[in-house]
Design a protein around this motif. Structure first.
Motif, PDB file in Angstrom:
ATOM      1  N   GLN A   6      25.005  17.024  10.949  1.00 18.04           N
ATOM      2  CA  GLN A   6      25.527  18.394  10.915  1.00 18.04           C
ATOM      3  C   GLN A   6      26.971  18.468  11.391  1.00 18.04           C
ATOM      4  O   GLN A   6      27.466  19.540  11.709  1.00 18.04           O
ATOM      5  N   SER A   7      27.644  17.335  11.452  1.00 15.83           N
ATOM      6  CA  SER A   7      29.053  17.372  11.828  1.00 15.83           C
ATOM      7  C   SER A   7      29.900  17.765  10.621  1.00 15.83           C
ATOM      8  O   SER A   7      30.136  16.968   9.718  1.00 15.83           O
TER       9      SER A   7
ATOM     10  N   GLU B 119      34.301  14.953  18.157  1.00 13.92           N
ATOM     11  CA  GLU B 119      34.736  16.126  17.396  1.00 13.92           C
ATOM     12  C   GLU B 119      36.211  16.442  17.641  1.00 13.92           C
ATOM     13  O   GLU B 119      36.928  16.832  16.720  1.00 13.92           O
TER      14      GLU B 119
ATOM     15  N   ARG C 235      21.479  19.916   5.541  1.00 12.92           N
ATOM     16  CA  ARG C 235      21.180  20.259   6.931  1.00 12.92           C
ATOM     17  C   ARG C 235      22.162  21.262   7.527  1.00 12.92           C
ATOM     18  O   ARG C 235      22.006  21.689   8.666  1.00 12.92           O
ATOM     19  N   PHE C 236      23.216  21.591   6.790  1.00 12.59           N
ATOM     20  CA  PHE C 236      24.195  22.545   7.324  1.00 12.59           C
ATOM     21  C   PHE C 236      23.695  23.973   7.214  1.00 12.59           C
ATOM     22  O   PHE C 236      22.912  24.295   6.313  1.00 12.59           O
ATOM     23  N   ASP C 237      24.157  24.825   8.085  1.00 12.82           N
ATOM     24  CA  ASP C 237      23.902  26.246   7.863  1.00 12.82           C
ATOM     25  C   ASP C 237      24.857  26.705   6.752  1.00 12.82           C
ATOM     26  O   ASP C 237      25.758  25.979   6.329  1.00 12.82           O
TER      27      ASP C 237
ATOM     28  N   LEU D  72      17.622  24.130  17.213  1.00  6.95           N
ATOM     29  CA  LEU D  72      18.936  23.762  17.740  1.00  6.95           C
ATOM     30  C   LEU D  72      19.843  23.266  16.617  1.00  6.95           C
ATOM     31  O   LEU D  72      19.412  22.510  15.750  1.00  6.95           O
ATOM     32  N   TYR D  73      21.081  23.709  16.662  1.00  9.67           N
ATOM     33  CA  TYR D  73      22.047  23.331  15.636  1.00  9.67           C
ATOM     34  C   TYR D  73      23.171  22.541  16.299  1.00  9.67           C
ATOM     35  O   TYR D  73      23.658  22.919  17.384  1.00  9.67           O
ATOM     36  N   TYR D  74      23.539  21.430  15.656  1.00  9.92           N
ATOM     37  CA  TYR D  74      24.557  20.517  16.194  1.00  9.92           C
ATOM     38  C   TYR D  74      25.787  21.251  16.756  1.00  9.92           C
ATOM     39  O   TYR D  74      26.204  21.035  17.885  1.00  9.92           O
TER      40      TYR D  74
ATOM     41  N   LEU E 136      16.502  18.025  21.478  1.00  6.34           N
ATOM     42  CA  LEU E 136      17.603  18.178  20.517  1.00  6.34           C
ATOM     43  C   LEU E 136      17.116  18.502  19.115  1.00  6.34           C
ATOM     44  O   LEU E 136      17.876  18.979  18.279  1.00  6.34           O
ATOM     45  N   PHE E 137      15.872  18.201  18.863  1.00  5.34           N
ATOM     46  CA  PHE E 137      15.310  18.414  17.538  1.00  5.34           C
ATOM     47  C   PHE E 137      15.550  19.838  17.061  1.00  5.34           C
ATOM     48  O   PHE E 137      15.336  20.764  17.828  1.00  5.34           O
ATOM     49  N   PRO E 138      15.939  20.122  15.860  1.00  2.00           N
ATOM     50  CA  PRO E 138      16.269  19.183  14.792  1.00  2.00           C
ATOM     51  C   PRO E 138      17.774  18.980  14.619  1.00  2.00           C
ATOM     52  O   PRO E 138      18.225  18.641  13.524  1.00  2.00           O
ATOM     53  N   ALA E 139      18.557  19.228  15.679  1.00  3.37           N
ATOM     54  CA  ALA E 139      19.997  19.017  15.548  1.00  3.37           C
ATOM     55  C   ALA E 139      20.278  17.547  15.251  1.00  3.37           C
ATOM     56  O   ALA E 139      19.489  16.675  15.614  1.00  3.37           O
ATOM     57  N   SER E 140      21.396  17.281  14.632  1.00  2.22           N
ATOM     58  CA  SER E 140      21.669  15.914  14.189  1.00  2.22           C
ATOM     59  C   SER E 140      23.144  15.744  13.870  1.00  2.22           C
ATOM     60  O   SER E 140      23.833  16.692  13.483  1.00  2.22           O
ATOM     61  N   GLY E 141      23.617  14.528  14.040  1.00  4.35           N
ATOM     62  CA  GLY E 141      24.994  14.211  13.688  1.00  4.35           C
ATOM     63  C   GLY E 141      25.298  14.459  12.228  1.00  4.35           C
ATOM     64  O   GLY E 141      26.458  14.591  11.838  1.00  4.35           O
TER      65      GLY E 141
ATOM     66  N   GLN F 242      33.056  18.450  10.563  1.00  6.53           N
ATOM     67  CA  GLN F 242      34.355  17.791  10.519  1.00  6.53           C
ATOM     68  C   GLN F 242      34.268  16.377   9.954  1.00  6.53           C
ATOM     69  O   GLN F 242      35.159  15.936   9.234  1.00  6.53           O
TER      70      GLN F 242
ATOM     71  N   ASP G 234      28.750  26.530   7.253  1.00  4.98           N
ATOM     72  CA  ASP G 234      29.245  25.162   7.339  1.00  4.98           C
ATOM     73  C   ASP G 234      29.179  24.468   5.985  1.00  4.98           C
ATOM     74  O   ASP G 234      30.084  23.727   5.598  1.00  4.98           O
TER      75      ASP G 234
ATOM     76  N   HIS H  72      29.925  13.089  22.028  1.00  5.82           N
ATOM     77  CA  HIS H  72      29.990  13.776  20.738  1.00  5.82           C
ATOM     78  C   HIS H  72      31.135  14.796  20.705  1.00  5.82           C
ATOM     79  O   HIS H  72      31.780  14.986  19.676  1.00  5.82           O
TER      80      HIS H  72
END
Lengths: 360, 360, 360, 360
Positions: free
Chosen positions: B118-119, B45, B147-149, A5-7, B111-116, B121, B152, B41
């Motif tokens: 990765q914001s 954003e 952690r960004f793709d 999963l990606y934010y 939610l793993f491994p998504a995370s703030g 903005q 991003d 969240h």
């Protein structure tokens, strides 16, 4: 196997952050502040969705024939959450006020005839809380739903017919098991206490050597009025008349229960109920404050012009703030409270049922 | 002819209000509080987008070779707007805290491994304000962008290379026209004032009959230290060394200008500049406070567990709050202020250029 | 006969409103902003008195051998009140920040060597909450009480020896009656649940055909660490070692009870207790946030100068914000929570004791 | 030689912290919550003193025949300070609301007949801002000062006769030098712009082939109304009639100047003035919001009982919130704004006088 999963995917940021299209940019001249106007309204709509989500959950709990006491902690938590969201709503007005009327004028014409009166979710919040159709102000002579398109109007009107939080709480209050228990009759005991207080106070006046006859007469006349007023409280028919006229909303029984909970809130079994009543007032006050601030903000933004939605602007919004209050009977409760010193003692066997099993 | 604009279409509510898909619901067991998690969240954003919108506008104004004084009112207004938005950001933490750790656990694994972390903005806000790459904490041993793709990461890194608000303000300060004007040399006058104050204070100590010799010696030693400290202020090479070591950020010239504006803020031509400096501190403080609150909230929510994003949690976030402060030199300015009574008088011809033409 | 009560007399406004004497005015040159400086600090002291008033009441309730459940509603209400007062404290910082460093310099010298470190009441609030003497930072090499005069120092030190709210809550937690009840042993059941979760997760890793051997080895090594970590949780001696080292504060028993209440908060008998734990974190967070804001405000006001009280200023205040946190064990609780799905079921007879008598 | 200053002495904490005497304690039965009631009101009075301090300073600046532009930064800062104080006032209501009606009843009788209507300072704030005697509601049939003792009444009434901030701002607006400058006549140019817009809009309607004749007639009738409305704007006699009737407050000239500043706020010489106008609205809105919250709080606390001060409670306080608005003409300004696109261009020589000397 699943993608991790990606934010940005989780929050659907592609959709979310591309949903701001400036009307002013259609002619090529984007107005900077229109972005704020869109974002703030979108943030409102997100929060309205959340409030509806919470209201539906709380209403579901109160819809059961018997509310499980285990669920009351959750009810308190969710209502409290709504009050925290309301503080966001309020602060968002201060953000919007950083846009001046002159800035607004630069793109206001592009928005015509769209209007905040077309917020389906806000009307649903109101309906699900319990704003009554009969209390709705006419909007430029038409129903408050007149500005909605057909689909939206149906959605909003459907919400009018769902049991509102107000009505569910009323029904829950009516089921309060402690008002009559064995020999104990709360209403009778309360009535005696009130009359006893009055009799005592009247005796003081009658025997006070420091009063002139004129003063005594005046004060005694005041008591007559109070007695009359109190008779109304203890006369179910009069209560029903007040309900019929719209001055009261709660049934006689619900009103009694709310008074009982407020007076005996220290009993363990009433802690949660008392918090619920308090939070309902907080929520009511939160929306009322928001509406007053919103009215002032609108006045500041458009002056005495007619709103894009065709309303009479400030006057309309101000009156609406008062008319949209829902839990007015809880605010009025204070009228009927008596000091703890005069409060009838609960018989031990009644008090005992309101305690936990583990307590000896 | 165009369709009349409709509120829901204008705000693209169809997209906005259907962008909440609960991960916990994929298995059929929707967890109630996940909605709050998503909404809060998403609201963040939206507001980050708005902050970027304002930052870009302010940066555009400061990017001009010469900032038109007409634009300074707008700069003040937009920076002020950011501070009002920050209060929303802060209150949203209180809303999220109504979700308890136990509630979070019910869907956290989904939610793993998504995370703030990765914001995109939020990192852009930081980069455009002027958080330096070199001040970034490593995230579990990797770059803050790890952690960004790919897409991003590029966007965030590109923002590192745009001129930040910090750097643009620095350049604007460097252009302040009043530091040397005709015979007036602010820095020389300021230096004399500072040394004069010190000399006076030292003479008082030397001649004070109430001091023992020991006390006198101690206090005079203190003066030597202060003289040394001050020499550093007046020595550009030492200033540059502090910049090289990261302890200061502003160039020597920008530092002088910020001090000038702060000291002579009453001059009409400095009103807006002084407000800009104050607002930059407000914004810095706003984000720092938000980061501290966020760190405490994370601690409360996940304890000493590793965050979904793999960070060291509270310790990481706390240190990051300090490392991400941008306008530290403005906070430090107070160190170098002198009382108005000791402030060098501006020569009338210098003061005159800072007034409006219409004034006689 | 008594005089009728008059608002100004009741509030002793004569005393209150004549208690602002500007030091700067003694030489004849009153500095306008000194009034704000005095008023804001006086308002702080009034609110500190109120917080002490509430803390004393809550501590009195928790001092009883057995806390009457009837009193728990009141405890919740009073702790909630403290959190509302804290929002006033926080907003007052924003008010004080409207005074700029230059304004402050105009009267700062007059105040020397008075300092906020001489606020008796604030130190008492800290001591009564449970800030430990051992966690106090040295103030310029001296005890935190060094700046007090003799009388005040004694008052503050006496508060060190009163049972703090932290310690009273700890003792109350230790008395929680539900941890072992009949056949039910919470700690044993919890331990099994935790180990069961781990075993299950390890089996998944061992059998996952998609992992390379290297990945499998790495993940299994992770589990060893987690097992070791968990053993520490279930080993009272290790817990005591953590307490001895200052990393934990609650006794083993209190820690277990706090975890129990958090996990089973839906049980009616735990509603209030759970709220108390939440409010204690809120209060802790409120003071921590206030301290962080205060540190930034001080930095802004005096830069890197030494404070009037001789402290190292910002660095001191920042570190102090972290060291003064009291209910750290409650924040850490989240580390040990398990999802509701893994939570041991309470035996019906245990659950039954946590319900009200009136429930069937 | 002077004693070194001590924090507690400086703040006169002996006097301050011994000024809380619970009426309920006189009979021996201190009611816990009475302390909160006293503290919150004392905190209000401290802040009222501060607001008066700031209002007096701002009024002093505006009292000069010519406001020095150097002072305008300070005016902005001090008005901004008042808005920050108002946020404290507002939050204090939330603190007071943690006291429930039942708690209040336990000591309310002791307070009779004291009342918040006896706050001298609050009435002075209102009078110095510019609440007019003629707009005061009668308090139980008597003047709003009826409840004061003789001394206090005189103090409050004296404040009625001092020039209010409203009136001083009005006079300052009237002196705005740019309305007529050389060939430029703002009012004439504005009038042409307004009529030009209307003529254009009417032509669009007249020639729109998509309208039915009925629609066209209806829309043209709307224009007639607008023309009539506008004539009123441009007719000084009509303006004076509105002032006489109380619907407007500003003189015709002041009204024009406020509109000019709002429309041309980007000109450097108008930055501060524009901020002043905005802050006056903020302050007005702040007190109005406080009054609305206060009314709801009173309702919640005493229901429909008569207040200790004998007022009609909620209804009285609600109406008073509307009647006490001062800068209503500024809120109404938005009515008369025109979009920037239609705004008359300032002649270069007029614009030039509004710039700084140092600008080329």
């Amino acid at each position: 196997m699943d993608e991790p999963l990606y934010y940005g995917d989780y929050l659907q940021l592609d959709a979310l952050l591309s949903a701001q299209r400036l009307e002013s940019a259609r002619d090529g001249a984007a107005v900077h502040d229109e972005m704020l106007f869109i974002i703030v309204h979108q943030a409102y709509e997100l929060w309205f969705k959340q409030i509806l989500w919470e209201l539906d959950e709380v209403r579901a709990i109160f819809s059961r024939d018997r509310v499980d006491e285990s669920d009351m902690g959750r009810v308190v938590a969710l209502l409290h959450r709504i009050t925290e969201i309301q503080k966001v709503l309020l602060q968002q007005i201060s953000v919007l006020e950083t846009m001046t009327p002159l800035d607004f004028l630069d793109f206001r014409d592009h928005l015509f005839p769209a209007s905040g009166f077309q917020s389906v979710q806000f009307r649903m919040v109101e309906n699900k809380l319990g704003v009554r159709v009969g209390d709705r102000l006419r909007l430029a002579g038409a129903a408050y739903t007149a500005r909605f398109d057909e689909d939206d109007r149906l959605v909003v009107e459907r919400a009018e017919h769902e049991p509102s939080l107000h009505d569910l709480v009323e029904a829950w209050l009516e089921r309060t098991p402690f008002l009559e228990l064995g020999d104990f009759d709360f209403w009778e005991a309360y009535r005696k206490a009130v009359l006893g207080m009055l009799d005592h106070d009247r005796a003081v006046v009658e025997q006070n050597p420091n009063l002139t006859e004129e003063e005594r007469a005046e004060q005694l006349a005041g008591f007559e009025q109070t007695y009359a007023h109190n008779e109304a409280v203890f006369d179910e028919a009069k209560h029903k008349a007040l309900v019929a006229s719209g001055e009261r909303r709660f049934s006689y029984r619900a009103f009694q229960a709310a008074l009982f909970i407020t007076l005996y809130r220290d009993q363990p079994a009433l802690h949660d109920g008392n918090r619920v009543l308090t939070l309902l007032m907080d929520i009511d006050e939160g929306f009322t404050t928001w509406r007053h601030r919103h009215a002032l903000m609108a006045l500041r933004m458009i002056g005495r012009r007619v709103g894009t939605g065709g309303s009479a602007g400030f006057a309309y919004l101000s009156r609406s703030a008062e008319k949209s209050r829902v839990f007015t009977d809880l605010f009025n409760l204070a009228t009927f409270l008596i000091p703890r010193s005069a409060r009838p003692m609960l018989p031990p066997e009644v008090a005992a049922t309101m305690r936990f099993r583990f307590e000896e």
